[in-house]
Design a protein around this motif. Sequence first.
Motif, PDB file in Angstrom:
ATOM      1  N   LEU A 110      36.690  38.230  46.814  1.00 46.46           N
ATOM      2  CA  LEU A 110      35.486  38.933  46.381  1.00 46.46           C
ATOM      3  C   LEU A 110      35.600  39.402  44.950  1.00 46.46           C
ATOM      4  O   LEU A 110      36.688  39.787  44.498  1.00 46.46           O
ATOM      5  N   ALA A 111      34.439  39.404  44.265  1.00 43.26           N
ATOM      6  CA  ALA A 111      34.363  39.935  42.906  1.00 43.26           C
ATOM      7  C   ALA A 111      32.987  40.523  42.702  1.00 43.26           C
ATOM      8  O   ALA A 111      31.997  40.088  43.316  1.00 43.26           O
ATOM      9  N   VAL A 112      32.856  41.524  41.851  1.00 42.17           N
ATOM     10  CA  VAL A 112      31.580  42.206  41.590  1.00 42.17           C
ATOM     11  C   VAL A 112      31.119  41.840  40.193  1.00 42.17           C
ATOM     12  O   VAL A 112      31.863  42.030  39.208  1.00 42.17           O
ATOM     13  N   TYR A 113      29.877  41.340  40.153  1.00 42.07           N
ATOM     14  CA  TYR A 113      29.276  40.990  38.862  1.00 42.07           C
ATOM     15  C   TYR A 113      28.333  42.101  38.441  1.00 42.07           C
ATOM     16  O   TYR A 113      27.498  42.561  39.219  1.00 42.07           O
ATOM     17  N   THR A 114      28.436  42.549  37.190  1.00 43.08           N
ATOM     18  CA  THR A 114      27.553  43.568  36.620  1.00 43.08           C
ATOM     19  C   THR A 114      26.740  42.928  35.515  1.00 43.08           C
ATOM     20  O   THR A 114      27.296  42.351  34.567  1.00 43.08           O
ATOM     21  N   ALA A 115      25.403  43.063  35.670  1.00 42.83           N
ATOM     22  CA  ALA A 115      24.504  42.440  34.695  1.00 42.83           C
ATOM     23  C   ALA A 115      24.420  43.287  33.440  1.00 42.83           C
ATOM     24  O   ALA A 115      24.442  44.519  33.492  1.00 42.83           O
ATOM     25  N   PRO A 116      24.319  42.641  32.303  1.00 43.83           N
ATOM     26  CA  PRO A 116      24.193  43.383  31.048  1.00 43.83           C
ATOM     27  C   PRO A 116      22.758  43.870  30.846  1.00 43.83           C
ATOM     28  O   PRO A 116      21.842  43.478  31.567  1.00 43.83           O
ATOM     29  N   ILE A 117      22.549  44.716  29.862  1.00 46.85           N
ATOM     30  CA  ILE A 117      21.213  45.164  29.493  1.00 46.85           C
ATOM     31  C   ILE A 117      20.577  44.078  28.637  1.00 46.85           C
ATOM     32  O   ILE A 117      21.138  43.663  27.615  1.00 46.85           O
ATOM     33  N   VAL A 118      19.423  43.608  29.073  1.00 45.67           N
ATOM     34  CA  VAL A 118      18.725  42.563  28.329  1.00 45.67           C
ATOM     35  C   VAL A 118      17.306  43.017  28.047  1.00 45.67           C
ATOM     36  O   VAL A 118      16.759  43.877  28.744  1.00 45.67           O
ATOM     37  N   SER A 119      16.711  42.429  27.028  1.00 44.30           N
ATOM     38  CA  SER A 119      15.334  42.765  26.674  1.00 44.30           C
ATOM     39  C   SER A 119      14.349  41.731  27.185  1.00 44.30           C
ATOM     40  O   SER A 119      13.149  41.969  27.193  1.00 44.30           O
ATOM     41  N   VAL A 120      14.898  40.537  27.538  1.00 43.74           N
ATOM     42  CA  VAL A 120      14.069  39.496  28.135  1.00 43.74           C
ATOM     43  C   VAL A 120      14.813  38.923  29.326  1.00 43.74           C
ATOM     44  O   VAL A 120      16.025  39.111  29.476  1.00 43.74           O
ATOM     45  N   ARG A 121      14.080  38.236  30.158  1.00 46.03           N
ATOM     46  CA  ARG A 121      14.696  37.605  31.328  1.00 46.03           C
ATOM     47  C   ARG A 121      15.714  36.577  30.855  1.00 46.03           C
ATOM     48  O   ARG A 121      15.418  35.709  30.046  1.00 46.03           O
ATOM     49  N   THR A 122      16.975  36.631  31.376  1.00 47.43           N
ATOM     50  CA  THR A 122      18.078  35.796  30.889  1.00 47.43           C
ATOM     51  C   THR A 122      18.799  35.172  32.066  1.00 47.43           C
ATOM     52  O   THR A 122      19.028  35.824  33.091  1.00 47.43           O
ATOM     53  N   SER A 123      19.211  33.846  31.877  1.00 49.86           N
ATOM     54  CA  SER A 123      19.965  33.145  32.912  1.00 49.86           C
ATOM     55  C   SER A 123      21.451  33.414  32.757  1.00 49.86           C
ATOM     56  O   SER A 123      21.962  33.644  31.651  1.00 49.86           O
ATOM     57  N   VAL A 124      22.170  33.347  33.868  1.00 46.72           N
ATOM     58  CA  VAL A 124      23.608  33.577  33.850  1.00 46.72           C
ATOM     59  C   VAL A 124      24.257  32.641  34.860  1.00 46.72           C
ATOM     60  O   VAL A 124      23.672  32.320  35.892  1.00 46.72           O
ATOM     61  N   THR A 125      25.475  32.176  34.499  1.00 50.37           N
ATOM     62  CA  THR A 125      26.256  31.336  35.418  1.00 50.37           C
ATOM     63  C   THR A 125      27.592  31.999  35.660  1.00 50.37           C
ATOM     64  O   THR A 125      28.306  32.364  34.706  1.00 50.37           O
ATOM     65  N   ILE A 126      27.927  32.148  36.908  1.00 46.03           N
ATOM     66  CA  ILE A 126      29.224  32.708  37.283  1.00 46.03           C
ATOM     67  C   ILE A 126      30.010  31.595  37.958  1.00 46.03           C
ATOM     68  O   ILE A 126      29.500  30.933  38.868  1.00 46.03           O
ATOM     69  N   THR A 127      31.261  31.385  37.500  1.00 49.95           N
ATOM     70  CA  THR A 127      32.091  30.298  38.012  1.00 49.95           C
ATOM     71  C   THR A 127      33.329  30.864  38.669  1.00 49.95           C
ATOM     72  O   THR A 127      33.976  31.772  38.125  1.00 49.95           O
ATOM     73  N   ALA A 128      33.662  30.297  39.817  1.00 50.47           N
ATOM     74  CA  ALA A 128      34.902  30.628  40.521  1.00 50.47           C
ATOM     75  C   ALA A 128      35.793  29.378  40.493  1.00 50.47           C
ATOM     76  O   ALA A 128      35.332  28.265  40.797  1.00 50.47           O
ATOM     77  N   THR A 129      37.110  29.516  40.124  1.00 52.98           N
ATOM     78  CA  THR A 129      38.008  28.363  39.959  1.00 52.98           C
ATOM     79  C   THR A 129      39.329  28.593  40.681  1.00 52.98           C
ATOM     80  O   THR A 129      39.934  29.680  40.545  1.00 52.98           O
ATOM     81  N   PHE A 130      39.741  27.556  41.433  1.00 46.96           N
ATOM     82  CA  PHE A 130      41.094  27.523  42.008  1.00 46.96           C
ATOM     83  C   PHE A 130      41.869  26.445  41.227  1.00 46.96           C
ATOM     84  O   PHE A 130      41.496  25.277  41.223  1.00 46.96           O
ATOM     85  N   LEU A 131      42.977  26.824  40.544  1.00 43.30           N
ATOM     86  CA  LEU A 131      43.676  25.910  39.660  1.00 43.30           C
ATOM     87  C   LEU A 131      44.524  24.902  40.415  1.00 43.30           C
ATOM     88  O   LEU A 131      44.935  23.876  39.863  1.00 43.30           O
ATOM     89  N   GLY A 132      44.778  25.147  41.657  1.00 41.62           N
ATOM     90  CA  GLY A 132      45.639  24.261  42.437  1.00 41.62           C
ATOM     91  C   GLY A 132      47.091  24.688  42.353  1.00 41.62           C
ATOM     92  O   GLY A 132      47.486  25.536  41.543  1.00 41.62           O
ATOM     93  N   ASP A 133      47.941  24.076  43.214  1.00 41.45           N
ATOM     94  CA  ASP A 133      49.377  24.321  43.181  1.00 41.45           C
ATOM     95  C   ASP A 133      50.080  23.061  43.656  1.00 41.45           C
ATOM     96  O   ASP A 133      49.473  21.978  43.682  1.00 41.45           O
ATOM     97  N   LEU A 134      51.360  23.183  44.020  1.00 41.41           N
ATOM     98  CA  LEU A 134      52.140  22.001  44.376  1.00 41.41           C
ATOM     99  C   LEU A 134      51.571  21.330  45.621  1.00 41.41           C
ATOM    100  O   LEU A 134      51.702  20.101  45.773  1.00 41.41           O
ATOM    101  N   ARG A 135      50.905  22.109  46.502  1.00 44.39           N
ATOM    102  CA  ARG A 135      50.419  21.525  47.749  1.00 44.39           C
ATOM    103  C   ARG A 135      48.915  21.237  47.748  1.00 44.39           C
ATOM    104  O   ARG A 135      48.467  20.371  48.482  1.00 44.39           O
ATOM    105  N   TYR A 136      48.162  21.981  46.933  1.00 45.66           N
ATOM    106  CA  TYR A 136      46.705  21.850  46.981  1.00 45.66           C
ATOM    107  C   TYR A 136      46.134  21.572  45.604  1.00 45.66           C
ATOM    108  O   TYR A 136      46.608  22.120  44.592  1.00 45.66           O
ATOM    109  N   GLU A 137      45.151  20.727  45.645  1.00 45.42           N
ATOM    110  CA  GLU A 137      44.464  20.417  44.413  1.00 45.42           C
ATOM    111  C   GLU A 137      43.509  21.571  44.044  1.00 45.42           C
ATOM    112  O   GLU A 137      43.093  22.344  44.889  1.00 45.42           O
ATOM    113  N   GLY A 138      43.180  21.644  42.769  1.00 45.68           N
ATOM    114  CA  GLY A 138      42.261  22.666  42.295  1.00 45.68           C
ATOM    115  C   GLY A 138      40.818  22.327  42.640  1.00 45.68           C
ATOM    116  O   GLY A 138      40.469  21.176  42.907  1.00 45.68           O
ATOM    117  N   SER A 139      39.932  23.362  42.617  1.00 44.28           N
ATOM    118  CA  SER A 139      38.483  23.178  42.851  1.00 44.28           C
ATOM    119  C   SER A 139      37.712  24.321  42.207  1.00 44.28           C
ATOM    120  O   SER A 139      38.295  25.346  41.840  1.00 44.28           O
TER     121      SER A 139
END
Length: 817
Positions: free
Chosen positions: A98-127
């Motif tokens: 879990l993570a909490v996203y806090t929106a910034p103060i904007v003066s107009v409607r603005t798009s945002v993209t939040i990305t979650a990444t798993f880098l992988g390890d010796l047994r599992y590939e990243g995604s």
Amino acid sequence: MLGKAFRRLQWAVLAAFLTIIIIQSSLMLPSASAQLRKATQLTLSPETFTIVSGQNITLAAKLASDGQPLAGKQIAFTTTLGSVSPNIAVTNDEGVALAVYTAPIVSVRTSVTITATFLGDLRYEGSAAASQGNVEVKVELPSASISGASFAVPETLKDDVSSYRSTIPEDVLKLLPITLPSESFILATPRDLYLVFADQSDKGLAHVEGWRLPRNISLTGVSMSVIVAKSVTFDKEGAPATVSEILENPDDYKFSLVKVSANRRQVSILYDPDEPPYIEFPITVGYLVEKPAEPLDVLSMMLKGATDFALKLDRQLLKSFLKGEENESLWLFNFEYEYWYDAPTVTNGIIIPTDHPIFNLIKQSMPAVGGFAGSYGKVVLYDVKTAITYESVPSAAELKANSSKYLGKVVKVISNCYGGYMSVQEVLRECAGEDTVVDARLEGLAAWNKLSVPPKREEILLAAGVSSFHQDEQFVNVTGVFELTGKVVSTRQIDSSLPEGVALTVYEARKVGEIDFETLAQQVKDEIEGNVGELYWVLQNIHTYQRQPNIPYKVPEKVFSPKAPIFVKTPKELPEISVEKNFTISIAVASPDTVIKLNITNSHISNITITLKEATRNVTISFEKLAEKPPDVPKPLIPVYAYHEISINISKDAFKEASITFWVLKEWLAANNATAENIVMLRYHAGRWDELPTKNVGENVTHFKFVAETPGFSTFAIAAKTTTPSTTQTTSSTTTSTTPPQTSTASSTSSTPTTELPSIIVTTTPTTTLSSSQTTAPTTVQDYTNTVIAGAILTVIAVAALILVRRRKAPRQKAGS
């Protein structure tokens, strides 16, 4: 030397060989590992979102491989705008980070993209996974901080308020930092009206902190802003002021919370329609005055005018009830269930000008009675808290034993009570067929603290009052320990039908305990029920009912000015009746061996006695004093002292005989040149006046007493016959007919003397009707005697003159011869 060098060379070659092997091994491991690592799937929710500037949202990244959650793996969160915390989170047993996203103060409607990444390890590939969102411009509800007079939302408007609540947009509710409160009230400021949603509602001077909603509400055509309260307080204690100060400077006190010590008079009305949606509400109206001209007996006033109050209530009638003067009275109102009273009080209230829009709202939302709130004066006091000034009394017995000490004072006493409550609306509706939306509750109690066996009348205190509390039955019985506050009055101030003594006019009543009335001794119960039963009679004596109210009353021994029909079981229970205009009395069963005897006061007729031939049920007798003859009845041609109407609902077969006792003022006889022997009672029957056998049976200083026998009942006239003998007369039978002559002078009334009385032709056979040419004025005996004497004198004078003339002529004849 060479041996050592050779050995060193061997070790160097071996080390180089091992190094080559290790390097080759390391170069081969990545490809092997790549062949062993498993694929992973990472999801991020929500996939899309909208958020307001400055707000936050929780994101959940879930990592799995082959459908199985992966725990203990690090997930990195990044965003194109705003911030996310933490940047790296570890998945739990369910593979979620879990993570909490806090929106910034904007003066107009603005798009945002939040990305979650798993880098992988010796047994599992990243995604990786992403969530797309929009950051909206922050919209804040305007804050509000106002003060004013708080009013409960009228019952008739509560559905409108509920409808408004249900239509508040969801995005507006999200702007509120609190949940929309469940309570509501109306706030009146010097200029505007507001609907306030709050966690509590009360009356008083309210101070509200909160937020104003973007859309107004319209109640009965009155538009007002809507506020959601974050906090609210209600002040009920005002600054001291006097009635005269407020009336002299009304503008200085507008919307001020004041505290006034003055005498208070009020009535409390219940609006209670028996039609859908069956909404009821009370309103109390009255005034404060510093020096009342005279005490007001509110209970007596109500009993005398209850029918008008329930059926014809209007602004002027209410004012006349209270006897208020606008230039000396500070009018007041509230919307509480209260009692009628006239008492010294300390009243806290808010001064409101009568042209304020709150009164239009009240008038529109409270049919029939709302207009009374702001009808009087330039300003009125909206009552928020009142205390009646009283003196404590230890017991009902103490109050009765020292009645002269407490008479006229307002007292408080705690006593055992037995009694009942009567709804004026329900009794009028069910027993008189009168429909009304206005109600008041008449309350009658017998109060005591300790009773002897058998009980004494002085141990029981009668208490009665008028309130606006709701009741759907004609009568409700009540028992218990009550704390009673009220004015000590004479029982005759309530009604003259009550036995002489003292009573309590109730201004406040609060039940504080229970009693078991049925466990009392039978003698005690009978005495209490008898005492309070007479009070019930007085309370229900407000209308000419068509049928008997369902009230366990007891008819007093003497009844004054009865409006309600008097119902008794047998003739033995008949009371003495002081009649104002009329009365009706019903006897459940009357038998031949018991004479029906009505004793009447305040009337020319003092007694009616009826004997029956056979037992008769539901005998009803009606009596009325008439100011003049009925329109469809001809006027007798002799002076009439008084008219009465008497009727009875029994058949001729059941009727045996009856007599009427009446009195005539001696002065009236003298004014009409009549004597007691001339008095006769006339009965109008079958289109003519019949003379009844009438006897003079006594007298006192001012009146003669008579008894007339009658074969039935209808319209009666007490009259005086002339002393002039009739031109045609036959022997009188038991019942004679008075047939007026064709020409006569107008008969006199009981108040106008006459000098020429028309004669009565008394006959039992048809009389000859004279034409106008045959009719002459009657000649009296005295006139005939005077004529004879005068003729005799003239004859004597003529004879004497003749003799004198002859004597003078005689000597001359002799001389001539």
